[in-house]
Design an enzyme around this catalytic site. Structure first.
Site, PDB file in Angstrom:
ATOM      1  N   HIS A 189       0.827  -1.208   0.000  1.00 33.61           N
ATOM      2  CA  HIS A 189       0.000   0.000   0.000  1.00 33.61           C
ATOM      3  C   HIS A 189       0.863   1.262   0.000  1.00 33.61           C
ATOM      4  CE1 HIS A 189      -3.242  -2.797   1.128  1.00 33.61           C
ATOM      5  NE2 HIS A 189      -3.905  -1.984   0.340  1.00 33.61           N
ATOM      6  N   ARG A 296     -10.218   5.244  -0.593  1.00 31.84           N
ATOM      7  CA  ARG A 296      -9.781   4.288   0.442  1.00 31.84           C
ATOM      8  C   ARG A 296      -9.911   4.957   1.814  1.00 31.84           C
ATOM      9  NH1 ARG A 296      -5.546   2.919  -3.700  1.00 31.84           N
ATOM     10  NH2 ARG A 296      -5.465   0.662  -3.917  1.00 31.84           N
ATOM     11  N   ARG A 332     -15.284   3.569  -0.401  1.00 35.75           N
ATOM     12  CA  ARG A 332     -15.095   2.197   0.071  1.00 35.75           C
ATOM     13  C   ARG A 332     -14.987   2.217   1.590  1.00 35.75           C
ATOM     14  NH1 ARG A 332      -9.828  -1.320  -1.349  1.00 35.75           N
ATOM     15  NH2 ARG A 332      -8.863   0.038   0.199  1.00 35.75           N
ATOM     16  N   GLU A 431     -11.969  -9.233  -5.181  1.00 38.76           N
ATOM     17  CA  GLU A 431     -10.521  -9.309  -4.963  1.00 38.76           C
ATOM     18  C   GLU A 431     -10.114 -10.612  -4.275  1.00 38.76           C
ATOM     19  OE1 GLU A 431      -9.311  -5.875  -2.663  1.00 38.76           O
ATOM     20  OE2 GLU A 431     -11.061  -5.967  -1.372  1.00 38.76           O
ATOM     21  N   ASN A 454      -4.982  -5.835  -7.104  1.00 39.32           N
ATOM     22  CA  ASN A 454      -3.825  -5.965  -6.195  1.00 39.32           C
ATOM     23  C   ASN A 454      -4.005  -7.165  -5.280  1.00 39.32           C
ATOM     24  OD1 ASN A 454      -3.296  -3.482  -7.311  1.00 39.32           O
ATOM     25  ND2 ASN A 454      -4.070  -2.340  -5.557  1.00 39.32           N
ATOM     26  N   ASP A 455      -5.179  -7.247  -4.677  1.00 39.36           N
ATOM     27  CA  ASP A 455      -5.428  -8.390  -3.795  1.00 39.36           C
ATOM     28  C   ASP A 455      -5.791  -9.634  -4.590  1.00 39.36           C
ATOM     29  OD1 ASP A 455      -4.940  -7.671  -1.094  1.00 39.36           O
ATOM     30  OD2 ASP A 455      -6.579  -6.238  -1.264  1.00 39.36           O
ATOM     31  N   ARG A 465       1.604  -9.688  -1.249  1.00 42.19           N
ATOM     32  CA  ARG A 465       1.913  -8.510  -2.060  1.00 42.19           C
ATOM     33  C   ARG A 465       2.983  -7.626  -1.450  1.00 42.19           C
ATOM     34  NH1 ARG A 465      -3.805  -5.146  -1.709  1.00 42.19           N
ATOM     35  NH2 ARG A 465      -2.639  -3.236  -2.036  1.00 42.19           N
ATOM     36  N   CYS A 502     -10.109  -1.250 -10.273  1.00 41.86           N
ATOM     37  CA  CYS A 502      -9.510  -0.157  -9.498  1.00 41.86           C
ATOM     38  C   CYS A 502      -8.149  -0.553  -8.922  1.00 41.86           C
ATOM     39  CB  CYS A 502     -10.445   0.311  -8.385  1.00 41.86           C
ATOM     40  SG  CYS A 502     -10.795  -0.960  -7.175  1.00 41.86           S
TER      41      CYS A 502
HETATM   42  C1  PEP Z   1      -6.959  -3.921  -4.706  1.00 41.43           C
HETATM   43  O1  PEP Z   1      -6.823  -4.843  -3.899  1.00 41.43           O
HETATM   44  O2  PEP Z   1      -6.694  -4.013  -5.920  1.00 41.43           O
HETATM   45  C2  PEP Z   1      -7.468  -2.615  -4.246  1.00 41.43           C
HETATM   46  C3  PEP Z   1      -7.792  -1.667  -5.093  1.00 41.43           C
HETATM   47  O3  PEP Z   1      -7.550  -2.402  -2.911  1.00 41.43           O
HETATM   48  P1  PEP Z   1      -6.287  -2.152  -1.951  1.00 41.43           P
HETATM   49  O4  PEP Z   1      -5.078  -1.967  -2.828  1.00 41.43           O
HETATM   50  O5  PEP Z   1      -6.612  -0.968  -1.134  1.00 41.43           O
HETATM   51  O6  PEP Z   1      -6.214  -3.414  -1.152  1.00 41.43           O
HETATM   52 MG    MG Z   2      -7.703  -4.721  -1.932  1.00 38.64          MG
END
Ligand code: PEP
Ligand code: MG
Length: 565
Positions: A189, A296, A332, A431, A454-455, A465, A502
């Site tokens: 993050h 976020r 979110r 995700e 991402n997740d 990650r 996203c």
């Molecule tokens: C993701 O997981 O792609 C996402 C947008 O949320 P975050 O990166 O805040 O976990």
């Molecule tokens: Mg996420």
């Protein structure tokens, strides 16, 4: 001149002077306490020591640290768990009527004096350990981990060991040239936030701190993944030219601000922004984003002593929604946990935080806090341009629960006579692999889906990650990811619902055409990436890309897919 390798978080060249961000000097005030304050000091001690032990536990579990480092941290934990230490601190506070800070300072100074006078080399090394533990404990208690950015100049390149998501948001307020950390990963993050600042940044620059002093000339080459220490005159000139060229390209992109994001073959793509802190709205407006696709909100809950009140949240959401009009804002609900720690939500130490108490799971176990957030969102939606989205949805069950809570919040607001607007679309983040597989049912239950790549990559490929040492396994174009996106899009479209991406895949030029060919309707990217991604959309012929899609969907490896895109 020396080059050190790293991993680039965001591309681009930065030229500046090194500014090492390290521990702060702590100033402990001498003062006596009243006898009836002893109890308060003792309970502070208990709380703070537990916090620091949990923090150490987390670091000990972090396998990006070497075994040697983890052994050191283990020994630090033992110092804090020593019953003699606890007794002595309690006694100093109760007998000498001094504050917790002074008691800890006294204890460690005595220990350091004893160990530094020892001739045994092994024992004299313990001085460093005591100094480290004392600093860790005192800086936490005195909340002194903050003001390290005070004397940072505009031409600085910050160098630090690692950076937390909350600290990156502080860096955001400074006007610096770039950032290097000795540890960290591209997908954490912290890195995502740094990327949104459009700031050249490298992580994993091992050995950098040992090779520089404050004020040394540095160049970050974020395009080739290294940092140059004390460049020669000719190298410096070469990079100044590259820097100038990059600034020109950036200026050129500004021409796209008023151009619509429509593909060559005429499909309009809603190109929105991801924001982490309210101040980012300035960039969203500057680049005329088509709204906010991901706010976020967890960053309102991180790095502070108390929970934000419903009122405070209401003001923030209302402000962002008003400024975004006529576009919409997808808020979110909090996604704390994993690498986003919050001391106010009392998240206990966990062996596997990414698979544990995180996102919607925390909200559903802290209903009063969740209700406060939902009420603030409902109240802020007076212009009707807010949508609500839930993180870490694993199946429809959680959606049923959140819908019940939304209804409860509406009832309570009505009873209290507080105005709100419940005419608000509800979305789920996709995700987790279980959400992909059941995305037909999830799409039926809500108004839109947003894929958090991402997740999704982390959970589908079972690759942390945040762990740089296994980052080669983190493959956005792994066939499982591409097929997951396709399945989600197809399921949502069957239900007549739209799908956005996203996650960071949407912010990377090389994946944009593929995502559009897969049928994704909207993209939400870091505001700093809006124009470059818009350029890619304008340049995309979806129909042409679709001719390759059948082949892409039968590829067996990410290497084959990368070749085709
Ligand atoms: C993701 O997981 O792609 C996402 C947008 O949320 P975050 O990166 O805040 O976990
Ligand atoms: Mg996420």
């Amino acid at each position: 001149m020396k080059k050190i390798k790293g991993n680039s978080v965001s591309s681009g060249v930065a030229i500046g002077k090194a500014k090492i961000i390290k521990k702060q000097e702590l100033h402990i005030e001498r003062k006596k306490i009243h006898r009836n304050e002893v109890k308060v000091e003792l309970s502070r001690f208990k709380e703070d020591i537990n916090f620091v032990i949990k923090e150490l536990d987390k670091l000990i579990q972090d396998y990006t640290y070497s075994k040697e480092n983890r052994d050191i941290l283990e020994s630090h934990k033992m110092i804090l768990q020593d019953p003699e230490f606890k007794n002595r601190i309690s006694k100093l506070i109760s007998d000498e009527l001094i504050t917790l800070e002074q008691a800890i300072n006294t204890y460690f100074n005595e220990a350091i004096d004893i160990f530094s006078s020892m001739s045994n080399k092994y024992l004299s090394h313990k001085v460093n350990d005591f100094e480290d533990v004392a600093y860790r404990l005192l800086s936490h208690i005195m909340d002194e981990r903050k003001d390290v950015l005070e004397d940072v100049d505009d031409n600085s390149i910050l160098i630090m060991e690692n950076i937390s998501p909350s600290f990156v948001t502080k860096v955001f307020e400074k006007n610096i040239q770039g950032l290097c950390t000795e540890r960290g990963s591209r997908n954490s993050h912290s890195s995502i936030i740094a990327r949104s600042m459009n700031l050249p940044m490298l992580v994993n620059t091992l050995g950098l701190l040992g090779n520089i002093n404050d004020g040394v000339d540095l160049i970050i080459d974020g395009n080739n993944d290294y940092v140059i220490i004390s460049p020669t005159k000719s190298v410096l000139e070469k990079y100044k030219a590259i820097y100038k060229e990059e600034q020109n390209v950036r200026k050129g992109l500004l021409k796209l601000i008023d151009v619509e994001s429509i593909t060559k073959d005429g499909k309009k793509i809603n190109l929105m922004s991801n924001i982490e802190i309210p101040q980012e709205i300035d960039q969203v407006l500057k680049y005329k984003s088509a709204g906010i696709g991901l706010f976020r909100t967890e960053f309102l809950f991180i790095d502070r002593e108390d929970l934000p009140t419903e009122e405070e949240q209401y003001e923030i959401y209302k402000n962002i929604a008003e400024q975004s009009l006529p576009n919409s804002v997808i808020i979110r609900t909090i996604d704390v946990g994993g690498d986003k720690l919050s001391n106010i939500l009392n998240i206990a130490y966990e062996e596997n935080p990414n698979l544990g108490y995180r996102g919607i799971r925390i909200s559903l176990q802290n209903i009063p806090i969740f209700k406060q957030q939902i009420k603030a969102i409902l109240r802020a939606n007076m212009n009707g341009n807010i949508k609500i989205m839930f993180p870490m949805i694993s199946g429809v069950n959680e959606l049923h629960k959140v819908k019940e809570i939304i209804e409860l919040c509406c009832d309570e607001l009505s009873t209290a006579g507080i105005p709100y607007n419940a005419d608000m679309e509800i979305g789920a983040m996709i995700e987790i692999p279980s959400a992909v597989i059941t995305s037909d049912s999830i799409a039926e239950e809500c108004d839109f889906l947003s894929i958090g790549t991402n997740d999704l990559i982390q959970y589908t490929l079972a690759v942390d990650r945040d762990n740089q040492s296994i980052s080669d396994y983190y493959k956005p174009t792994h066939p499982s990811i591409i097929r997951s996106i396709k399945l989600t899009v197809d399921n949502a479209h069957k239900m007549g619902k739209k799908v956005a991406v996203c996650g960071e895949m949407a912010s990377e030029i090389k994946y944009v055409k593929l995502l559009l060919a897969l049928g994704v309707d909207e993209l939400s990217v870091s505001p700093g990436r809006l124009l470059i991604i818009k350029k890619e959309i304008i340049d995309c012929d979806i129909a042409e890309m679709k001719t390759k899609l059948d082949k892409i969907l039968t590829c067996k490896t990410s290497k084959e897919i990368n070749k085709l895109i």
